[in-house]
Design a protein around this motif. Structure first.
Motif, PDB file in Angstrom:
ATOM      1  N   VAL A 145      42.248  41.576  34.455  1.00 17.82           N
ATOM      2  CA  VAL A 145      42.305  40.041  35.027  1.00 17.82           C
ATOM      3  C   VAL A 145      43.328  39.907  36.223  1.00 17.82           C
ATOM      4  O   VAL A 145      44.541  40.312  35.794  1.00 17.82           O
ATOM      5  N   TYR A 146      43.098  39.530  37.266  1.00 15.77           N
ATOM      6  CA  TYR A 146      44.018  39.363  38.357  1.00 15.77           C
ATOM      7  C   TYR A 146      43.987  37.960  38.706  1.00 15.77           C
ATOM      8  O   TYR A 146      43.230  37.304  39.376  1.00 15.77           O
ATOM      9  N   TYR A 147      45.031  37.328  38.131  1.00 12.93           N
ATOM     10  CA  TYR A 147      45.231  36.157  38.526  1.00 12.93           C
ATOM     11  C   TYR A 147      46.103  35.811  40.161  1.00 12.93           C
ATOM     12  O   TYR A 147      47.116  36.527  40.221  1.00 12.93           O
ATOM     13  N   PRO A 148      45.675  34.992  40.957  1.00 14.10           N
ATOM     14  CA  PRO A 148      44.737  33.820  40.501  1.00 14.10           C
ATOM     15  C   PRO A 148      43.501  34.078  41.199  1.00 14.10           C
ATOM     16  O   PRO A 148      42.516  33.148  40.991  1.00 14.10           O
ATOM     17  N   LEU A 149      43.246  35.410  41.803  1.00 14.56           N
ATOM     18  CA  LEU A 149      41.619  35.453  42.211  1.00 14.56           C
ATOM     19  C   LEU A 149      40.934  35.391  41.254  1.00 14.56           C
ATOM     20  O   LEU A 149      39.903  35.116  41.595  1.00 14.56           O
ATOM     21  N   ASP A 150      40.900  35.966  40.004  1.00 12.03           N
ATOM     22  CA  ASP A 150      39.917  35.981  39.016  1.00 12.03           C
ATOM     23  C   ASP A 150      39.450  34.641  38.716  1.00 12.03           C
ATOM     24  O   ASP A 150      38.417  34.349  38.245  1.00 12.03           O
ATOM     25  N   VAL A 155      35.045  29.469  41.074  1.00 15.84           N
ATOM     26  CA  VAL A 155      34.708  28.496  42.043  1.00 15.84           C
ATOM     27  C   VAL A 155      33.610  29.278  43.048  1.00 15.84           C
ATOM     28  O   VAL A 155      34.086  29.839  43.879  1.00 15.84           O
ATOM     29  N   ARG A 156      32.526  28.719  42.750  1.00 14.54           N
ATOM     30  CA  ARG A 156      31.247  29.601  43.574  1.00 14.54           C
ATOM     31  C   ARG A 156      31.389  29.458  45.005  1.00 14.54           C
ATOM     32  O   ARG A 156      31.282  30.725  45.285  1.00 14.54           O
ATOM     33  N   PRO A 157      31.767  28.293  45.720  1.00 15.82           N
ATOM     34  CA  PRO A 157      32.082  28.841  47.188  1.00 15.82           C
ATOM     35  C   PRO A 157      32.889  29.965  47.593  1.00 15.82           C
ATOM     36  O   PRO A 157      32.919  30.136  48.850  1.00 15.82           O
ATOM     37  N   TYR A 161      34.717  35.212  49.224  1.00 15.17           N
ATOM     38  CA  TYR A 161      36.253  35.336  49.439  1.00 15.17           C
ATOM     39  C   TYR A 161      36.939  36.133  48.505  1.00 15.17           C
ATOM     40  O   TYR A 161      37.702  37.337  48.667  1.00 15.17           O
ATOM     41  N   VAL A 162      36.764  35.944  47.133  1.00 15.24           N
ATOM     42  CA  VAL A 162      37.367  36.645  45.893  1.00 15.24           C
ATOM     43  C   VAL A 162      36.967  38.121  45.962  1.00 15.24           C
ATOM     44  O   VAL A 162      37.621  39.088  45.979  1.00 15.24           O
ATOM     45  N   LEU A 163      35.711  38.334  46.121  1.00 17.20           N
ATOM     46  CA  LEU A 163      34.889  39.662  45.867  1.00 17.20           C
ATOM     47  C   LEU A 163      35.393  40.578  47.026  1.00 17.20           C
ATOM     48  O   LEU A 163      35.694  41.809  46.811  1.00 17.20           O
ATOM     49  N   SER A 164      35.847  39.951  48.118  1.00 20.71           N
ATOM     50  CA  SER A 164      36.184  40.813  49.448  1.00 20.71           C
ATOM     51  C   SER A 164      37.737  41.242  49.412  1.00 20.71           C
ATOM     52  O   SER A 164      38.245  42.267  49.842  1.00 20.71           O
ATOM     53  N   ILE A 166      39.544  41.354  45.822  1.00 17.54           N
ATOM     54  CA  ILE A 166      39.849  41.793  44.592  1.00 17.54           C
ATOM     55  C   ILE A 166      39.577  43.180  44.112  1.00 17.54           C
ATOM     56  O   ILE A 166      38.654  43.635  44.524  1.00 17.54           O
ATOM     57  N   PRO A 167      40.423  44.004  43.406  1.00 17.86           N
ATOM     58  CA  PRO A 167      40.160  45.095  43.182  1.00 17.86           C
ATOM     59  C   PRO A 167      38.704  45.499  42.103  1.00 17.86           C
ATOM     60  O   PRO A 167      38.424  44.423  41.526  1.00 17.86           O
ATOM     61  N   ARG A 168      38.334  46.749  42.375  1.00 15.21           N
ATOM     62  CA  ARG A 168      36.742  46.828  41.648  1.00 15.21           C
ATOM     63  C   ARG A 168      36.864  46.856  40.235  1.00 15.21           C
ATOM     64  O   ARG A 168      35.847  46.913  39.460  1.00 15.21           O
ATOM     65  N   ASP A 169      38.212  46.954  39.657  1.00 15.65           N
ATOM     66  CA  ASP A 169      38.233  46.835  38.245  1.00 15.65           C
ATOM     67  C   ASP A 169      38.455  45.901  37.714  1.00 15.65           C
ATOM     68  O   ASP A 169      38.982  45.489  36.612  1.00 15.65           O
ATOM     69  N   SER A 170      38.396  44.633  38.505  1.00 14.57           N
ATOM     70  CA  SER A 170      38.775  43.461  38.053  1.00 14.57           C
ATOM     71  C   SER A 170      37.253  42.612  37.350  1.00 14.57           C
ATOM     72  O   SER A 170      36.453  43.141  37.150  1.00 14.57           O
ATOM     73  N   HIS A 171      37.711  41.732  36.472  1.00 15.11           N
ATOM     74  CA  HIS A 171      36.822  40.918  35.781  1.00 15.11           C
ATOM     75  C   HIS A 171      35.636  40.312  37.002  1.00 15.11           C
ATOM     76  O   HIS A 171      34.341  40.255  36.397  1.00 15.11           O
ATOM     77  N   ALA A 172      36.123  40.200  38.117  1.00 17.72           N
ATOM     78  CA  ALA A 172      35.314  39.477  38.940  1.00 17.72           C
ATOM     79  C   ALA A 172      34.064  40.514  39.247  1.00 17.72           C
ATOM     80  O   ALA A 172      32.730  40.044  39.368  1.00 17.72           O
ATOM     81  N   TRP A 173      34.404  41.726  39.380  1.00 19.26           N
ATOM     82  CA  TRP A 173      33.436  42.899  39.890  1.00 19.26           C
ATOM     83  C   TRP A 173      32.769  43.453  38.454  1.00 19.26           C
ATOM     84  O   TRP A 173      31.357  43.665  38.648  1.00 19.26           O
ATOM     85  N   MET A 174      33.371  43.573  37.352  1.00 19.60           N
ATOM     86  CA  MET A 174      32.787  44.416  36.224  1.00 19.60           C
ATOM     87  C   MET A 174      31.919  43.190  35.385  1.00 19.60           C
ATOM     88  O   MET A 174      31.180  43.748  34.624  1.00 19.60           O
ATOM     89  N   ASN A 175      32.207  42.068  35.345  1.00 16.75           N
ATOM     90  CA  ASN A 175      31.638  41.106  34.209  1.00 16.75           C
ATOM     91  C   ASN A 175      30.177  41.206  34.275  1.00 16.75           C
ATOM     92  O   ASN A 175      29.481  41.467  35.414  1.00 16.75           O
ATOM     93  N   LEU A 176      29.677  41.032  33.093  1.00 15.35           N
ATOM     94  CA  LEU A 176      28.183  41.170  32.686  1.00 15.35           C
ATOM     95  C   LEU A 176      27.955  39.911  32.177  1.00 15.35           C
ATOM     96  O   LEU A 176      27.370  39.758  31.163  1.00 15.35           O
TER      97      LEU A 176
END
Length: 218
Positions: A145-150, A155-157, A161-164, A166-176
Motif C-alpha cells: 500500500v503506497y499512500y497517498p496514491l493507493d 477516486v475513479r477519475p 493517473y494513479v496507475l501510471s 504507482i509501482p506494479r506491486d501496489s494494491h492498485a495494480w494487484m487487487n482482485l
C-alpha cells in the motif's frame, strides 16, 4: 474485496448455517474491517504489505476469541470475531498473487489463449484455496500500500493517473476486489467462498452440541 462481495461470500458459504441474527452480526463485523481506521496501520486485517505471519496470527487470535466468548455465553462477541476472521481470510485471495500463481500452471499462451477465448482454464469452482505448494512458495506476495496514491486510486477519475505512477506491486495494480479487475476475480471469489467454509469447519471442530447451538443461534 468490496463490501458487497464479502457479504456475498459469507452468504454463499454459510447462509444455511447461522440464524439471520447471527449472520447480520457477522456481516457487520466483516465489512467494518474496511472502515477508514482499519486501512491504516492494520496490514493484518487485509494481508497487505506481505504481512502473512501477522495476518495468520490475527486469524488465530479471532478464533481463540470466538471460543472464549462462547465459554461465557457471549454469542455476540463470537459472531463479531468470526466476521473479522473471515474478512482477513477472504482478503488473502484479493490482495495477494495466490490466484495468479495458481492460474500460471495452466497458462499455455500465446497471450494465454487470446485471453482464454481458445482453450479454457479450469473453472473457478475448481480452485484449491489452500494449496500448500503455493502457500509456502517464495513467489507468494501480497500487495503493498503506497499512500497517498493507493488512496487516490479509489477516486475513479484519478485512477489512470494513479496507475501510471504507482509501482506494479501496489494494491492498485494487484487487487482482485471487484469484477472490474478481470476474469481472475471469479477465481478469487470461489477461493474465498471455499476458505470461508474451511475456517468455519476449523472453528467449530470439537464444539459440543450446546456450543454449536449457541454459536449458530439455532
Amino acid at each position: 474485496m468490496l463490501t458487497q462481495y464479502h457479504i456475498e461470500i459469507i452468504s454463499e458459504a454459510l447462509a444455511d448455517c447461522f440464524s439471520s441474527r447471527a449472520l447480520s452480526a457477522i456481516f457487520k463485523a466483516n465489512v467494518n474491517q474496511d472502515r477508514l481506521s482499519g486501512q491504516f496501520g492494520h496490514d493484518e486485517f487485509h494481508f497487505d504489505n506481505n504481512a502473512f505471519e501477522k495476518s495468520y496470527a490475527y486469524i488465530e487470535e479471532q478464533r481463540a476469541l470466538i471460543v472464549s466468548s462462547l465459554e461465557t455465553n457471549n454469542a455476540t462477541s463470537a459472531w463479531s470475531a468470526f466476521g473479522r476472521l473471515t474478512h482477513t481470510a477472504q482478503d488473502f485471495y484479493a490482495h495477494s498473487n495466490y490466484i495468479t500463481l495458481w492460474l500460471s500452471r495452466f497458462d499455455n499462451s500465446p497471450r494465454s489463449k487470446a485471453e482464454r477465448g481458445g482453450e479454457t482454464l479450469p473453472s473457478p469452482t475448481e480452485i484449491d484455496p489452500v494449496d500448500l505448494t503455493l502457500l509456502n512458495s517464495p513467489d507468494l506476495r501480497s500487495s503493498r500500500v503506497y499512500y497517498p496514491l493507493d488512496a487516490l486510486y479509489f477516486v475513479r477519475p484519478l485512477r489512470p493517473y494513479v496507475l501510471s505512477r504507482i509501482p506494479r506491486d501496489s494494491h492498485a495494480w494487484m487487487n482482485l476486489d471487484s469484477p472490474e479487475q478481470g476474469f481472475k476475480f471469479d477465481y478469487a471469489m470461489q477461493a474465498a467462498i471455499k476458505r470461508t467454509k474451511i475456517e468455519f469447519d476449523k472453528t467449530t471442530l470439537g464444539f459440543s452440541d450446546e456450543t454449536c447451538r449457541l454459536f449458530l443461534d439455532k
